[in-house]
Design an enzyme around this catalytic site. Structure first.
Site, short mmCIF file in Angstrom:
data_model
loop_
_atom_site.label_atom_id
_atom_site.label_comp_id
_atom_site.label_asym_id
_atom_site.label_seq_id
_atom_site.Cartn_x
_atom_site.Cartn_y
_atom_site.Cartn_z
N LYS A 107 -2.19 -0.82 -24.96
CA LYS A 107 -2.58 -1.01 -26.36
C LYS A 107 -1.30 -0.95 -27.21
O LYS A 107 -0.42 -1.79 -27.02
CB LYS A 107 -3.62 0.04 -26.76
CG LYS A 107 -4.89 -0.05 -25.91
CD LYS A 107 -5.97 0.88 -26.43
CE LYS A 107 -7.28 0.67 -25.74
NZ LYS A 107 -7.48 1.43 -24.53
N THR A 114 -4.16 4.91 -22.10
CA THR A 114 -4.00 3.59 -21.51
C THR A 114 -2.56 3.20 -21.83
O THR A 114 -1.90 3.84 -22.66
CB THR A 114 -4.94 2.55 -22.14
OG1 THR A 114 -4.76 2.60 -23.56
CG2 THR A 114 -6.38 2.82 -21.82
N GLU A 143 -0.56 4.85 -0.60
CA GLU A 143 -1.37 6.05 -0.91
C GLU A 143 -0.51 7.30 -0.82
O GLU A 143 0.32 7.44 0.08
CB GLU A 143 -2.53 6.17 0.08
CG GLU A 143 -3.66 5.21 -0.23
CD GLU A 143 -4.75 5.26 0.83
OE1 GLU A 143 -4.60 5.96 1.84
OE2 GLU A 143 -5.76 4.56 0.63
N ARG A 190 -1.83 -3.39 -18.23
CA ARG A 190 -3.11 -2.66 -18.21
C ARG A 190 -3.00 -1.57 -17.16
O ARG A 190 -2.86 -1.88 -15.96
CB ARG A 190 -4.26 -3.58 -17.81
CG ARG A 190 -4.43 -4.82 -18.62
CD ARG A 190 -5.81 -5.39 -18.41
NE ARG A 190 -6.75 -4.68 -19.24
CZ ARG A 190 -6.86 -4.90 -20.55
NH1 ARG A 190 -6.14 -5.80 -21.17
NH2 ARG A 190 -7.73 -4.20 -21.24
N TYR A 247 0.85 -1.20 0.00
CA TYR A 247 0.00 0.00 0.00
C TYR A 247 0.88 1.24 0.00
O TYR A 247 1.86 1.32 0.74
CB TYR A 247 -0.90 0.02 1.26
CG TYR A 247 -2.35 -0.15 0.87
CD1 TYR A 247 -3.02 0.88 0.20
CD2 TYR A 247 -3.04 -1.32 1.14
CE1 TYR A 247 -4.34 0.73 -0.19
CE2 TYR A 247 -4.36 -1.47 0.75
CZ TYR A 247 -5.00 -0.44 0.08
OH TYR A 247 -6.29 -0.60 -0.31
N ASP A 287 -6.82 12.17 -25.60
CA ASP A 287 -6.81 10.80 -25.08
C ASP A 287 -6.14 9.97 -26.18
O ASP A 287 -6.77 9.61 -27.17
CB ASP A 287 -8.26 10.35 -24.83
CG ASP A 287 -8.34 8.88 -24.41
OD1 ASP A 287 -7.30 8.19 -24.45
OD2 ASP A 287 -9.44 8.42 -24.07
N1 PLP Z 1 -9.80 5.90 -24.12
C1 PLP Z 1 -9.81 5.29 -25.31
C2 PLP Z 1 -9.61 6.14 -26.55
C3 PLP Z 1 -9.98 3.92 -25.41
O1 PLP Z 1 -10.02 3.33 -26.61
C4 PLP Z 1 -10.15 3.18 -24.21
C5 PLP Z 1 -10.32 1.71 -24.23
O2 PLP Z 1 -10.49 1.04 -25.16
C6 PLP Z 1 -10.16 3.85 -23.00
C7 PLP Z 1 -9.97 5.21 -22.98
C8 PLP Z 1 -10.46 3.16 -21.71
O3 PLP Z 1 -9.51 2.33 -21.28
P1 PLP Z 1 -9.78 1.18 -20.17
O4 PLP Z 1 -10.52 0.12 -20.87
O5 PLP Z 1 -8.40 0.84 -19.77
O6 PLP Z 1 -10.57 1.83 -19.07
#
Ligand code: PLP
Length: 434
Positions: A236, A233, A53, A242, A51, A207
């Site tokens: 990918k 993320t 935090e 993950r 842990y 994002d």
């Molecule tokens: N943002 C985008 C553009 C995504 O394609 C994804 C997942 O496919 C996410 C956020 C969310 O990711 P997670 O599934 O890890 O929560």
């Protein structure tokens, strides 16, 4: 210390089966990849026990001497992988995944009911970009707590309709515009999005979840020169564990100290203890992301994606936007007379895994009109352009079987009953490719 195999044979057996499925099938889901053994080793290490935090040097628990160093190493490597200076950018590596990372940014920068604009889910956006269903149901927390208005593709080109976004933003006056997508095969025009955000006084968040590996390798445009905040993320195209990550400008933007607001939105705002095994595994993935081999890998991903796109075009398929600049392709199957769900099921029976996907003009997300095909995972397995041409031919065969079965089984049919159609007789090259 008894191995899992003996302590829990049922679970061990299921993991072995999943391993075999991953190894023996053809993995074309655009958001998936195969992590290195190093990433898996750290992910399964003793770091999961701790842990911690708080942030390095300011924890709410003792015993964090090494955890602090691991998190700092991860932060430094995150900045290094995207060529960012720590004078201009900071990073929080604690988000548990992509959705929590996005929600933390909204929590940090917005007040409840503030307005956001993201790419419509049906046009390639993500649920966390403010999705509301066509019947008006707010199924994502991001649309429950914030007011959202989507922007769209120009259906005639398959490209983001920046002009319409600009017009709508002037009317809707969002506090944040989100650049980024889950199913957009083209590069994003970040300078244009910055200009639109500035014209209405909005934050610009990217994002880059899908393309972060490509951004790290410099094979698609980088959002960092134009955005206030960048989330991703890490599992990918980046090929890590993950997890999620948030980069923020070390600036006061529109009166907000981004560093302070984002760090406190992650903890204590939304999360408790960070997952240190993920942070350690990410540190290792980000070291790998700075190697020359990683750049070559990402270049190969794009070459493979283009080779598959060009073969599918030659076979007469209708690709959204006409092709690809990145790791994925979106095929519109409407002119083939079959939906994406059937094709996904048929190909699944042949151990070819991809996903049904909405394409512009669709009415249903359950039975959407297209498929999304990604190159990262098979490129990790060493596939090159000629292999992807064969993969395109196999997808073509799957579509033809789906069209044929649709003629025999109007309505949904019992597709699994047709397993006989997709044996290695219909896909003889699958063994060679494996
Ligand atoms: N943002 C985008 C553009 C995504 O394609 C994804 C997942 O496919 C996410 C956020 C969310 O990711 P997670 O599934 O890890 O929560």
């Amino acid at each position: 210390n008894t191995p899992l195999e003996h302590q829990d044979p049922a679970l061990f057996d299921l993991i072995q089966r999943e391993k075999l499925r991953q190894r023996s099938g053809l993995e074309l889901i655009a958001s998936e990849n195969f992590t290195s053994h190093g990433v898996q080793e750290v992910n399964g290490s003793c770091l999961t026990n701790k842990y911690s935090e708080g942030l390095p040097g300011a924890r709410y628990y003792g015993g964090n001497e090494y955890i602090d160093q691991i998190e700092q190493l991860c932060q430094q490597r995150a900045l290094g992988a995207f060529r960012l200076s720590d004078a201009d950018w900071g990073v929080n590596v604690q988000p548990l995944s992509g959705s929590p990372a996005n929600f933390a940014v909204y929590t940090a920068l917005l007040q409840p009911h503030d307005r956001v604009m993201g790419l419509a889910l049906a046009h390639g956006g993500h649920l966390t970009h403010g999705h509301v269903t066509p019947s008006g149901v707010r199924i994502s927390a991001t649309s429950v707590y914030f007011e959202s208005m989507p922007y769209y593709l120009d259906e005639s080109t398959g490209l983001i309709n920046y002009d319409q976004l600009e017009r709508d933003a002037k009317l809707f006056r969002p506090k944040m515009i989100i650049a980024g997508a889950s199913a957009y095969p083209r590069d994003i025009d970040y300078p244009r999005m910055r200009q639109i955000a500035d014209s209405v006084g909005a934050f610009l968040m990217a994002d880059m979840a899908h393309v972060s590996g490509l951004v790290a390798a410099g094979v698609v445009s980088s959002p960092f020169d134009h955005c206030d905040v960048v989330t991703s993320t890490t599992h990918k195209s980046l090929r890590g564990p993950r997890a999620g990550i948030i980069f923020y400008k070390k600036d006061t933007v529109r009166g907000l100290d981004l560093e302070k607001s984002i760090n406190s939105a992650v903890f204590p705002g939304l999360q408790g203890g960070p997952h240190n095994h993920q942070i350690g595994a990410l540190a290792f993935a980000l070291k790998q992301a700075q190697l020359p081999e990683f750049k070559s890998y990402q270049e190969q991903v794009v070459r493979n994606s283009r080779a598959m796109a060009s073969r599918l075009s030659d076979l007469g398929y209708d690709l959204v936007s006409g092709g690809t600049d990145n790791h994925l392709i979106l095929v519109d199957l409407k002119s083939n007379g079959v939906d994406g769900a059937r094709v996904e099921t048929i190909l699944d029976l042949a151990s070819i895994t991809l996903n049904k996907n909405s394409v512009p003009g669709d009415r249903s997300a359950i039975v959407p009109g297209g498929i999304r095909i990604g190159a990262p995972a098979l490129t990790t397995r060493g596939f090159v352009e000629e292999d992807f041409v064969k993969v395109a031919d196999m997808i073509d065969r799957g579509v033809k079987i789906a069209v044929d079965l649709k003629a025999r089984t109007p309505g949904d049919g019992k597709l699994r009953a047709f397993k006989a159609f997709v044996t290695s007789e219909s896909f003889p090259e699958i063994d060679e490719l494996r």
